[in-house]
Write a protein that holds these residues in place. Structure first.
Motif, PDB file in Angstrom:
ATOM      1  N   PRO A   6       0.816  -1.206   0.000  1.00 60.78           N
ATOM      2  CA  PRO A   6       0.000   0.000   0.000  1.00 60.78           C
ATOM      3  C   PRO A   6       0.851   1.257   0.000  1.00 60.78           C
ATOM      4  N   HIS A   7       0.298   2.310  -0.570  1.00 60.09           N
ATOM      5  CA  HIS A   7       0.940   3.626  -0.538  1.00 60.09           C
ATOM      6  C   HIS A   7       0.440   4.310   0.739  1.00 60.09           C
ATOM      7  N   ILE A   8       1.228   4.231   1.809  1.00 61.07           N
ATOM      8  CA  ILE A   8       0.830   4.766   3.108  1.00 61.07           C
ATOM      9  C   ILE A   8       1.065   6.269   3.128  1.00 61.07           C
ATOM     10  N   LEU A   9       0.028   7.004   3.505  1.00 59.24           N
ATOM     11  CA  LEU A   9       0.101   8.461   3.595  1.00 59.24           C
ATOM     12  C   LEU A   9       0.412   8.921   5.015  1.00 59.24           C
ATOM     13  N   LEU A  10      -0.261   8.352   5.988  1.00 60.18           N
ATOM     14  CA  LEU A  10      -0.030   8.696   7.396  1.00 60.18           C
ATOM     15  C   LEU A  10      -0.041   7.417   8.219  1.00 60.18           C
ATOM     16  N   PRO A  11       1.102   7.038   8.790  1.00 60.81           N
ATOM     17  CA  PRO A  11       1.127   5.854   9.646  1.00 60.81           C
ATOM     18  C   PRO A  11       0.579   6.175  11.032  1.00 60.81           C
ATOM     19  N   GLY A  12      -0.064   5.187  11.615  1.00 59.32           N
ATOM     20  CA  GLY A  12      -0.571   5.329  12.973  1.00 59.32           C
ATOM     21  C   GLY A  12      -0.097   4.164  13.821  1.00 59.32           C
ATOM     22  N   GLN A  13      -0.622   4.072  15.033  1.00 54.97           N
ATOM     23  CA  GLN A  13      -0.245   2.994  15.936  1.00 54.97           C
ATOM     24  C   GLN A  13      -0.862   1.662  15.510  1.00 54.97           C
ATOM     25  N   ARG A  14      -2.196   1.653  15.373  1.00 55.87           N
ATOM     26  CA  ARG A  14      -2.915   0.418  15.016  1.00 55.87           C
ATOM     27  C   ARG A  14      -3.427   0.425  13.586  1.00 55.87           C
ATOM     28  N   VAL A  15      -3.737   1.627  13.070  1.00 58.73           N
ATOM     29  CA  VAL A  15      -4.161   1.764  11.678  1.00 58.73           C
ATOM     30  C   VAL A  15      -3.366   2.886  11.028  1.00 58.73           C
ATOM     31  N   SER A  16      -3.331   2.859   9.713  1.00 63.26           N
ATOM     32  CA  SER A  16      -2.673   3.895   8.926  1.00 63.26           C
ATOM     33  C   SER A  16      -3.625   4.318   7.822  1.00 63.26           C
ATOM     34  N   LEU A  17      -3.389   5.503   7.265  1.00 59.51           N
ATOM     35  CA  LEU A  17      -4.146   5.960   6.105  1.00 59.51           C
ATOM     36  C   LEU A  17      -3.304   5.703   4.870  1.00 59.51           C
ATOM     37  N   PHE A  75      -9.340   8.011   1.808  1.00 57.86           N
ATOM     38  CA  PHE A  75      -8.218   7.266   2.352  1.00 57.86           C
ATOM     39  C   PHE A  75      -8.669   5.856   2.692  1.00 57.86           C
ATOM     40  N   GLU A  76      -7.841   4.895   2.363  1.00 59.17           N
ATOM     41  CA  GLU A  76      -8.097   3.539   2.808  1.00 59.17           C
ATOM     42  C   GLU A  76      -7.507   3.414   4.208  1.00 59.17           C
ATOM     43  N   VAL A  77      -8.285   2.904   5.131  1.00 64.06           N
ATOM     44  CA  VAL A  77      -7.810   2.645   6.485  1.00 64.06           C
ATOM     45  C   VAL A  77      -7.308   1.205   6.497  1.00 64.06           C
ATOM     46  N   THR A  79      -4.742  -1.827   8.580  1.00 66.04           N
ATOM     47  CA  THR A  79      -4.068  -2.156   9.831  1.00 66.04           C
ATOM     48  C   THR A  79      -2.571  -1.924   9.633  1.00 66.04           C
ATOM     49  N   THR A  80      -1.939  -1.391  10.658  1.00 74.43           N
ATOM     50  CA  THR A  80      -0.527  -1.040  10.559  1.00 74.43           C
ATOM     51  C   THR A  80       0.357  -2.284  10.486  1.00 74.43           C
ATOM     52  N   ASP A  81      -0.026  -3.337  11.189  1.00 77.36           N
ATOM     53  CA  ASP A  81       0.839  -4.521  11.238  1.00 77.36           C
ATOM     54  C   ASP A  81       0.842  -5.326   9.944  1.00 77.36           C
ATOM     55  N   ASP A  82      -0.320  -5.619   9.362  1.00 78.25           N
ATOM     56  CA  ASP A  82      -0.324  -6.477   8.170  1.00 78.25           C
ATOM     57  C   ASP A  82      -0.982  -5.835   6.940  1.00 78.25           C
ATOM     58  N   HIS A  83      -1.333  -4.559   7.043  1.00 83.62           N
ATOM     59  CA  HIS A  83      -1.889  -3.780   5.931  1.00 83.62           C
ATOM     60  C   HIS A  83      -3.232  -4.293   5.411  1.00 83.62           C
ATOM     61  N   THR A  84      -4.000  -4.948   6.273  1.00 82.17           N
ATOM     62  CA  THR A  84      -5.337  -5.393   5.897  1.00 82.17           C
ATOM     63  C   THR A  84      -6.248  -4.176   5.792  1.00 82.17           C
ATOM     64  N   PRO A  85      -6.986  -4.027   4.685  1.00 86.61           N
ATOM     65  CA  PRO A  85      -7.928  -2.907   4.589  1.00 86.61           C
ATOM     66  C   PRO A  85      -9.111  -3.140   5.533  1.00 86.61           C
ATOM     67  N   VAL A  86      -9.424  -2.113   6.338  1.00 89.02           N
ATOM     68  CA  VAL A  86     -10.524  -2.228   7.298  1.00 89.02           C
ATOM     69  C   VAL A  86     -11.511  -1.072   7.205  1.00 89.02           C
ATOM     70  N   GLY A  87     -11.293  -0.131   6.289  1.00 88.33           N
ATOM     71  CA  GLY A  87     -12.243   0.971   6.182  1.00 88.33           C
ATOM     72  C   GLY A  87     -11.829   2.021   5.181  1.00 88.33           C
ATOM     73  N   LEU A  88     -12.685   3.017   5.066  1.00 86.74           N
ATOM     74  CA  LEU A  88     -12.458   4.184   4.217  1.00 86.74           C
ATOM     75  C   LEU A  88     -12.799   5.428   5.011  1.00 86.74           C
ATOM     76  N   ALA A  89     -12.014   6.468   4.838  1.00 87.78           N
ATOM     77  CA  ALA A  89     -12.303   7.772   5.439  1.00 87.78           C
ATOM     78  C   ALA A  89     -12.297   8.788   4.298  1.00 87.78           C
ATOM     79  N   THR A  90     -13.260   9.699   4.326  1.00 85.35           N
ATOM     80  CA  THR A  90     -13.425  10.651   3.228  1.00 85.35           C
ATOM     81  C   THR A  90     -13.611  12.057   3.762  1.00 85.35           C
ATOM     82  N   LEU A  91     -13.045  13.017   3.071  1.00 87.38           N
ATOM     83  CA  LEU A  91     -13.291  14.436   3.320  1.00 87.38           C
ATOM     84  C   LEU A  91     -13.937  15.012   2.061  1.00 87.38           C
ATOM     85  N   GLN A  92     -15.090  15.630   2.220  1.00 88.08           N
ATOM     86  CA  GLN A  92     -15.755  16.296   1.096  1.00 88.08           C
ATOM     87  C   GLN A  92     -15.500  17.786   1.267  1.00 88.08           C
TER      88      GLN A  92
END
Length: 183
Positions: free
Chosen positions: A4-15, A66-68, A70-83
């Motif tokens: 994945p092309h990670i934009l913002l890494p987090g603790q448990r999830v990344s964007l 943004f695709e949400v 998981t930080t550890d294995d990069h499993t997609p778990v959601g989408l976040a959107t800004l309009q």
């Protein structure tokens, strides 16, 4: 599968950048009965409509998604959107989590990461959202991420087939920047 092309890494999830290969997952999440209840949309969306809208969303600068993962294995778990409303530098926030990812605190972290992107990278002044009043877990996640109550739209939504209020919540750049600097 490509990395994945990670934009913002987090603790448990990344964007990360959304991935067309995950479009079937996005479609499944959007048509989950819990999602339909939470959004108050009352209708499902066909595969053809969802797939047809993909390119239009990618080309729209005012609709970053943004695709949400998981930080550890990069499993997609959601989408976040800004309009984004570029004329006033504000945006409506929408988040969608996979049914199997709900109730684990991931929405709070994904929301906070999206706010970081909104204020630090997109230079927005304010981000707001609407949430159905009976959605107490959503409200709690949004408050933990920095949103505050901002008003209500009376009987503008539906929950379990009955009219309900939608709550408006917002956060402004000044509140976010102060909160993130002290965190």
């Amino acid at each position: 599968m490509t990395s994945p092309h990670i934009l913002l890494p987090g603790q448990r999830v990344s964007l990360a950048m959304p991935n067309r290969d995950h479009l079937p997952d996005y479609h499944r999440w959007e048509n989950d009965p819990g999602t339909i209840l939470g959004f108050g949309t009352q209708v499902t969306q066909s595969w053809e409509v969802r797939a047809g809208g993909w390119e239009g969303q990618r080309a729209n600068r005012d609709y970053p998604q943004f695709e949400v993962i998981t930080t550890d294995d990069h499993t997609p778990v959601g989408l976040a959107t800004l309009q984004i409303d570029g004329a006033v530098r504000t945006a409506e926030f929408v988040i969608l989590l996979a049914p199997e990812a709900r109730g684990k605190g991931l929405a709070t972290e994904a929301t906070a990461l999206t706010l970081r992107w909104a204020f630090e990278y997109a230079a927005l002044r304010m981000v707001w959202l609407k949430v159905l009043e009976p959605n107490s877990s959503g409200i709690a996640a949004y408050q933990k991420a920095g949103f505050q109550p901002a008003g209500r739209l009376r009987q503008s939504g539906y929950w379990l087939g009955r009219p309900c209020d939608e709550l408006l919540m917002d956060t402004v750049a000044d509140d976010y920047l102060v909160t993130s600097e002290t965190a």
